[in-house]
Design an enzyme around this catalytic site. Structure first.
Site, mmCIF file in Angstrom:
data_model
loop_
_atom_site.group_PDB
_atom_site.id
_atom_site.type_symbol
_atom_site.label_atom_id
_atom_site.label_comp_id
_atom_site.label_asym_id
_atom_site.label_seq_id
_atom_site.Cartn_x
_atom_site.Cartn_y
_atom_site.Cartn_z
ATOM 1 C CG ASP A 48 49.588 31.522 44.191
ATOM 2 O OD1 ASP A 48 49.106 32.456 43.509
ATOM 3 O OD2 ASP A 48 49.742 30.381 43.737
ATOM 4 C CB SER B 277 50.375 30.071 40.079
ATOM 5 O OG SER B 277 49.624 31.047 40.727
ATOM 6 C CG HIS C 63 41.323 33.496 41.936
ATOM 7 N ND1 HIS C 63 41.400 34.198 40.749
ATOM 8 C CD2 HIS C 63 42.499 32.832 42.039
ATOM 9 C CE1 HIS C 63 42.570 33.961 40.172
ATOM 10 N NE2 HIS C 63 43.260 33.144 40.931
#
Ligand SMILES: *[C@@H]1O[C@H](CO)[C@@H](O)[C@H](O)[C@H]1NC(C)=O
Ligand SMILES: *[C@@H]1O[C@H](CO)[C@@H](O)[C@H](O)[C@H]1NC(C)=O
Ligand SMILES: *[C@@H]1O[C@H](CO)[C@@H](O)[C@H](O)[C@H]1NC(C)=O
Ligand SMILES: [Zn+2]
Length: 512
Positions: free
Chosen positions: A63, A113, A342
């Site tokens: 991810d 995602s 992030h």
């Protein structure tokens, strides 16, 4: 300006002096590069496409593992083994076929995602924040979900008689794993407590409950206990922590329900490493392992006595799923590369990617390339750059020897945006005395944002095993599901298994 040049040159000279003693002399010989290239060339010449029907599929999803993350993680992995790093060959690097996926969603140039998982798992591009529904459904609008559901390759594999599993480092209700089994107009509807009133009136159900009601999943490993238990239920690991307690308003205890559903089968629910290790894959039909109330810990912060690594969970899943004579489909998500990015934490993100690479290595060890299609890809990228002119072997988490025109050094890794924008009075912070290699270090970002956004460039697709060559080239991300399904002969396009008897007959005729 003159002083700036002088300092830069001095810094470069010092670095060059220190390099004289570095052990890269073998690379000074042209023969080194020529013979290496010859070996690579021969391997490419010897490679014939594997046209078998894939019995098994293992899909690894990093991810947020964009290409800069991929490269930087390779360097970090080598440096953790005291190599220079750039020349290191990761497990992912050994895959013979490489392609690129275009990640945009139907509504956004840069996706999330949920939309991307719907593309590579269900084979259909959709809108941001939506899971297992086509783009005719609207983000957060339950009513638009009806009739627009699309199923995933996990379901197609189950329908074809294969065992299926999901392994993640996030909560199992998080966007990536959720898309393999759920349909939801919002990725945020983790438990029924997260459903808005309109969704409840229109009979939309939460993601955690769909873990039980949709596809019968053989192996479920990750975090996410709190979405499975009635509101206020104490967590077994953090009984005093209020935020870890059960969330469900409907009073359902989905873990107990799952156990009753599997009555008559050997089904284990575990929440810690001791019980996980005691699960004998040879005798286990079903495993649900939920190691945390929410997401699992970052690998660097993981207590190895309480939580297994992603390599360990991947191994257990493969060993259990391999019992099915028809083969299996397994989704393995390194889900927190994204979360570290992030937060602008380059080191943490790279360590998560290295942990995923170890899981890839474990899967290659436990499966056979003749019958197992292994794919590694990412859902989307992040605005990370690898920049400056660091010398060979310079820590990927370190600083460039070049100083910028403000007479200060900068780190090799930086972000386009995120929490690392620390400008004060128009100046960036002086990092000369700062250790930039710690897992908590937040790299500089050009633009201030509390949470870094995603990045929009293509992501890599690596493939190995039956029909892996189908994944070469530049593709829409939604193509990945179709190519994997074709290889394994699951889903609606069964041409590949129809072709198989002919291949077998031809082989028999050619036999002695
Ligand atoms: C790398 O070098 C350090 C310091 O010399 C040593 O402590 C460590 O064990 C080495 N690691 C490996 C994987 O060789
Ligand atoms: C929701 O489900 C209930 C009970 O099954 C049913 O009576 C109702 O019509 C459904 N509502 C909608 C909007 O589908
Ligand atoms: C692991 O879980 C089992 C079952 O709940 C429990 O009996 C055991 O004490 C736990 N082990 C640890 C180390 O927490
Ligand atoms: Zn993200």
């Amino acid at each position: 300006m003159e002083t700036y040049r002088l300092i830069t040159s001095l810094s470069l000279i010092l670095q060059l002096l220190s390099r004289v003693s570095s052990p890269a002399t073998v690379e000074e010989s042209p023969e080194f590069w020529r013979s290496q290239a010859q070996r690579t060339l021969q391997a490419a010449l010897d490679r014939t496409p594997n046209t078998n029907v894939a019995k098994n599929i293992v899909l690894f999803l990093g991810d947020g593992m964009g290409i800069t993350t991929y490269t930087a993680a390779r360097i970090l992995k080598g440096q953790l083994q005291n190599q220079s790093g750039e020349e290191t060959v990761t497990n992912m690097d050994t895959f013979p076929y490489v392609g690129l996926a275009k990640t945009y969603s139907v509504d956004f140039q840069i996706p999330d995602s949920a939309a991307t998982a719907t593309a590579y798992l269900c084979g259909v591009k959709t809108n941001l924040n939506t899971i297992g529904v086509s783009a005719a459904a609207r983000n957060g609008v339950c009513r638009s979900q009806k009739g627009n559901e699309v199923t995933s390759i996990l379901r197609w594999a189950k329908d074809a008689g294969k065992a299926v599993g999901i392994v993640t480092t996030t909560r199992v209700q998080h966007a990536t794993p959720a898309t393999s089994y759920a349909h939801s107009a919002s990725r945020k509807w983790y438990s029924d407590a997260d459903l808005p009133a309109s969704a409840r009136t229109n009979n939309c159900t939460d993601i955690a409950s769909q873990l039980l009601s949709n596809t019968d999943i053989d192996v479920i490993i990750g975090g996410g206990r709190k979405y499975m238990t009635p509101r206020g239920t104490r967590d077994p690991e953090y009984p005093r922590d209020y935020s870890s307690r059960g969330r469900r308003k409907d009073g359902r205890h989905l873990i107990q329900e799952w156990q009753s559903l599997k009555a008559g089968k050997v089904a284990h629910y575990v929440w810690n490493k001791t019980d996980f290790d005691a699960v004998d894959p040879e005798t286990t039909d079903y495993l649900m392992a939920l190691f945390e109330p929410g997401d699992m810990h970052f690998d660097l912060e993981r207590d190895p006595l309480m939580d297994p690594s992603i390599a360990e969970t991947t191994e257990k899943a493969i060993r259990i799923l391999s019992r099915n004579p028809n083969g299996f489909f397994l989704l393995v998500e390194g889900g927190r590369i994204d979360q570290a990015h992030h937060a602008g934490r380059g080191s943490m993100a790279l360590h998560e990617a290295v942990a995923l690479d170890r899981a890839v290595g474990k899967a290659l060890e436990l499966t056979n390339e003749e019958e197992t299609l292994t794919v590694v890809t990412a859902d989307h990228s992040h605005p990370l750059v690898i920049n400056g002119y660091p010398f060979r072997g310079n820590s990927i988490l370190g600083k460039s020897p070049l100083w910028a025109s403000d007479m200060m050094p900068f780190t090799t890794l930086m972000y386009g945006n995120g929490p690392g924008n620390k400008m004060e009075g128009g100046k960036r912070p002086d990092i000369r005395k700062v250790d930039t290699k710690t897992s908590g270090y937040v790299q500089l970002a050009a633009v201030p944002l509390k949470s870094a956004t995603h990045g929009g460039e293509d992501v890599v697709i690596l493939a190995r095993g039956p029909m892996a060559h189908l994944l070469q080239g530049v593709h829409e991300q939604s193509y990945i599901a179709h190519a994997m399904a074709y290889a394994a002969c699951v889903g609606t396009d069964r041409r590949h298994c129809a072709a198989r008897p002919a291949v077998a007959a031809a082989r028999n005729q050619a036999g002695p």
